[in-house]
Design a protein around this motif. Structure first.
Motif, PDB file in Angstrom:
ATOM      1  N   ASP A 104      87.018 -32.899  49.477  1.00 18.93           N
ATOM      2  CA  ASP A 104      88.126 -32.002  49.807  1.00 18.93           C
ATOM      3  C   ASP A 104      89.187 -32.760  50.601  1.00 18.93           C
ATOM      4  OD1 ASP A 104      89.264 -29.215  50.090  1.00 18.93           O
ATOM      5  OD2 ASP A 104      89.183 -29.903  52.163  1.00 18.93           O
ATOM      6  N   GLY A 105      90.438 -32.442  50.298  1.00 14.71           N
ATOM      7  CA  GLY A 105      91.534 -33.089  51.020  1.00 14.71           C
ATOM      8  C   GLY A 105      91.905 -34.433  50.422  1.00 14.71           C
ATOM      9  N   SER A 107      94.072 -35.502  48.672  1.00 14.45           N
ATOM     10  CA  SER A 107      95.479 -35.957  48.696  1.00 14.45           C
ATOM     11  C   SER A 107      95.732 -36.818  49.933  1.00 14.45           C
ATOM     12  CB  SER A 107      96.415 -34.737  48.710  1.00 14.45           C
ATOM     13  OG  SER A 107      96.096 -33.912  49.836  1.00 14.45           O
ATOM     14  N   ASN A 198     100.029 -24.200  57.358  1.00 13.48           N
ATOM     15  CA  ASN A 198     101.160 -24.987  56.834  1.00 13.48           C
ATOM     16  C   ASN A 198     102.416 -24.127  56.993  1.00 13.48           C
ATOM     17  OD1 ASN A 198     103.213 -26.137  55.361  1.00 13.48           O
ATOM     18  ND2 ASN A 198     101.840 -26.968  53.796  1.00 13.48           N
ATOM     19  N   TRP A 232      97.880 -29.165  62.090  1.00 13.64           N
ATOM     20  CA  TRP A 232      97.694 -29.013  60.646  1.00 13.64           C
ATOM     21  C   TRP A 232      97.446 -30.393  60.049  1.00 13.64           C
ATOM     22  CZ3 TRP A 232      96.148 -25.349  57.649  1.00 13.64           C
ATOM     23  CH2 TRP A 232      96.249 -25.467  56.258  1.00 13.64           C
ATOM     24  N   GLY A 234      96.041 -30.927  56.990  1.00 12.16           N
ATOM     25  CA  GLY A 234      96.193 -31.000  55.532  1.00 12.16           C
ATOM     26  C   GLY A 234      94.873 -31.349  54.874  1.00 12.16           C
ATOM     27  N   SER A 235      93.797 -31.292  55.641  1.00  9.16           N
ATOM     28  CA  SER A 235      92.442 -31.496  55.135  1.00  9.16           C
ATOM     29  C   SER A 235      91.572 -30.438  55.808  1.00  9.16           C
ATOM     30  CB  SER A 235      91.948 -32.909  55.496  1.00  9.16           C
ATOM     31  OG  SER A 235      90.603 -33.062  55.125  1.00  9.16           O
ATOM     32  N   MET A 236      91.121 -29.451  55.001  1.00  9.85           N
ATOM     33  CA  MET A 236      90.432 -28.290  55.575  1.00  9.85           C
ATOM     34  C   MET A 236      89.231 -28.713  56.410  1.00  9.85           C
ATOM     35  SD  MET A 236      88.612 -25.172  53.541  1.00  9.85           S
ATOM     36  CE  MET A 236      88.336 -23.581  54.335  1.00  9.85           C
ATOM     37  N   PHE A 250      92.235 -21.128  61.560  1.00 11.34           N
ATOM     38  CA  PHE A 250      92.817 -21.813  60.384  1.00 11.34           C
ATOM     39  C   PHE A 250      93.237 -20.749  59.384  1.00 11.34           C
ATOM     40  CE2 PHE A 250      92.815 -25.228  57.114  1.00 11.34           C
ATOM     41  CZ  PHE A 250      92.668 -24.489  55.951  1.00 11.34           C
ATOM     42  N   TYR A 252      94.962 -20.274  55.504  1.00 11.23           N
ATOM     43  CA  TYR A 252      95.644 -20.597  54.252  1.00 11.23           C
ATOM     44  C   TYR A 252      95.716 -19.285  53.462  1.00 11.23           C
ATOM     45  CZ  TYR A 252      98.148 -23.833  51.418  1.00 11.23           C
ATOM     46  OH  TYR A 252      99.184 -24.515  50.801  1.00 11.23           O
ATOM     47  N   ARG A 264      94.937 -20.207  47.939  1.00 12.57           N
ATOM     48  CA  ARG A 264      94.862 -21.576  47.401  1.00 12.57           C
ATOM     49  C   ARG A 264      93.421 -22.074  47.366  1.00 12.57           C
ATOM     50  NH1 ARG A 264      98.009 -26.854  48.118  1.00 12.57           N
ATOM     51  NH2 ARG A 264      96.416 -28.465  48.183  1.00 12.57           N
ATOM     52  N   LEU A 265      92.638 -21.734  48.405  1.00 15.19           N
ATOM     53  CA  LEU A 265      91.305 -22.326  48.556  1.00 15.19           C
ATOM     54  C   LEU A 265      90.291 -21.570  47.712  1.00 15.19           C
ATOM     55  CD1 LEU A 265      91.543 -22.953  52.401  1.00 15.19           C
ATOM     56  CD2 LEU A 265      91.996 -24.550  50.531  1.00 15.19           C
ATOM     57  N   GLU A 270      84.318 -23.669  49.023  1.00 14.17           N
ATOM     58  CA  GLU A 270      85.111 -24.010  50.214  1.00 14.17           C
ATOM     59  C   GLU A 270      85.009 -22.885  51.232  1.00 14.17           C
ATOM     60  OE1 GLU A 270      88.983 -24.829  48.525  1.00 14.17           O
ATOM     61  OE2 GLU A 270      88.543 -26.958  48.281  1.00 14.17           O
TER      62      GLU A 270
HETATM   63  P1  P6P Z   1      98.875 -28.152  51.953  1.00 13.51           P
HETATM   64  C1  P6P Z   1      93.420 -30.089  50.444  1.00 13.51           C
HETATM   65  O1  P6P Z   1      94.114 -30.334  49.236  1.00 13.51           O
HETATM   66  C2  P6P Z   1      93.374 -28.581  50.665  1.00 13.51           C
HETATM   67  O2  P6P Z   1      92.715 -27.953  49.611  1.00 13.51           O
HETATM   68  C3  P6P Z   1      92.698 -28.283  52.002  1.00 13.51           C
HETATM   69  O3  P6P Z   1      91.728 -29.216  52.331  1.00 13.51           O
HETATM   70  C4  P6P Z   1      93.857 -28.313  52.972  1.00 13.51           C
HETATM   71  O4  P6P Z   1      93.644 -27.498  54.113  1.00 13.51           O
HETATM   72  C5  P6P Z   1      95.007 -27.775  52.134  1.00 13.51           C
HETATM   73  O5  P6P Z   1      94.701 -28.076  50.775  1.00 13.51           O
HETATM   74  C6  P6P Z   1      96.323 -28.424  52.501  1.00 13.51           C
HETATM   75  O6  P6P Z   1      97.327 -27.728  51.792  1.00 13.51           O
HETATM   76  O7  P6P Z   1      99.639 -27.016  51.295  1.00 13.51           O
HETATM   77  O8  P6P Z   1      99.181 -28.256  53.426  1.00 13.51           O
HETATM   78  O9  P6P Z   1      99.009 -29.486  51.244  1.00 13.51           O
END
Ligand code: P6P
Length: 324
Positions: A104-105, A107, A198, A232, A234-236, A250, A252, A264-265, A270
């Motif tokens: 997860d995360g 990116s 975010n 934030w 960007g990685s849950m 937290f 989302y 999104r999640l 998750e």
């Molecule tokens: P954003 C990672 O891609 C994820 O699924 C979660 O781990 C994280 O919290 C979220 O997306 C980040 O989303 O919109 O900030 O890029």
């Protein structure tokens, strides 16, 4: 105390499966540590229509291969694969389903920010001897989970785990590859002044979430009467680990860019495992209508709105949603 010792009182088949997942995460940690552009290059597109980075696929392969060693494992489901992965028929001693987000995360890989593995273990209640598992067997509500955990691949490699009797933390010794217990019982402070969201999505949120953020931004002069801090990653997994360690909430949430999408999640691998861990640590998890552990399951890869963490903040979010 090691992870293996900690699991001495758990059901032997469950302990064996958790130890297999832990072994897989040791291998994933080694691959993540090597990182490198070659692994972060896009290699394919997953069931979510998202670009899969090399490490996503590698982590998925490792988890499937290593977890399958566990005799009690009947079937698996992964964020990275469309369908379930039947492993073996149910045994007389019962069995389990393993669901996971292998990395997860992802990116964050090329910017060297912590990523993680999230896993959920469900009892193979729906399984019928001599009949391979089907997706519907795994579509159980979060409260049914036998265990849940995550691993953070960060400055330390840390696992947080619950088997339904509190939450424990473990740190991987890079010399010996042994998981040593670093926290016997993790509890989540009910009160916090730190939130994670975010904020760039503000204009897309439903009114109760906008109101919540307006209030915390107003600080001590506003209705909450105190100042708040924001984080934030960007990685849950990284955000939730901070929250489990020092409190926080937290979010989302659903947003109107894709009104037919709950969030999104993903629920099954998750939100549900994180909700069980947070619940066991004294916190709460809410999907905008109900506790996430009770969210009805309509699909293996269904998405969900997530508001999770310190009990007082989630209770306040529930109240704001009830007033709409
Ligand atoms: P954003 C990672 O891609 C994820 O699924 C979660 O781990 C994280 O919290 C979220 O997306 C980040 O989303 O919109 O900030 O890029």
């Amino acid at each position: 105390m090691t992870l293996s010792d900690h699991l001495a009182t758990a059901h032997p088949a469950l302990a064996e499966l958790i130890l297999a997942v832990a072994d897989a995460c040791v291998e994933i940690a080694a691959v993540v540590r090597r990182g490198g552009a070659d692994h972060s290059a896009a290699v394919s597109v997953n069931v979510q229509g998202e670009v899969q980075k090399g490490l996503d696929v590698l982590a998925d392969d490792i988890l499937v291969r290593v977890a399958a060693r566990s005799p009690a494992l009947v079937a698996m489901a992964s964020e990275e694969q469309d369908d379930i992965i039947p492993v073996r028929d149910l045994t007389a001693e019962g069995g389990y389903y393993l669901l996971f987000d292998p990395l997860d995360g992802s990116s964050n890989i090329e910017v060297n920010v912590s990523v993680g593995t999230i896993f959920s273990i469900l009892p193979a209640l729906g399984a019928i001897p001599d009949r391979p598992a089907v997706a519907a067997d795994l579509m159980q509500r979060g409260r049914s989970q036998a265990a849940a955990g995550y691993v953070v691949y960060g400055p330390q490699v840390t696992m947080v785990l619950t088997t339904g009797e509190g939450v424990a933390g473990f740190t991987l010794d890079p010399e010996t590859n042994i998981w040593n217990r670093s926290a016997e019982r993790m509890t989540l402070p009910a009160r916090t002044s730190e939130y994670a969201i975010n904020a760039s999505n503000y204009r897309h949120w439903a009114a109760p979430v906008q109101t919540y953020v307006d209030e915390v931004l107003a600080g001590k002069d506003g209705p909450r009467g105190r100042n708040f801090n924001m984080r934030w990653v960007g990685s849950m997994v990284a955000d939730l680990h901070r929250i489990l360690t020092r409190g926080g909430v937290f979010l989302y949430p659903w947003d109107k860019r894709e009104p037919d999408r709950a969030g999104r999640l993903r629920l099954m691998y998750e939100a549900n495992p994180m909700a069980l861990i947070v619940d066991q640590a004294g916190g709460q998890a809410f999907d905008g209508m109900t506790d996430i552990l009770d969210t009805p399951v309509t699909g293996l890869h269904q998405r969900v709105s997530v508001m999770i963490g310190s009990a007082e903040e989630v209770e306040h979010l529930k109240a704001l949603h009830a007033n709409t």
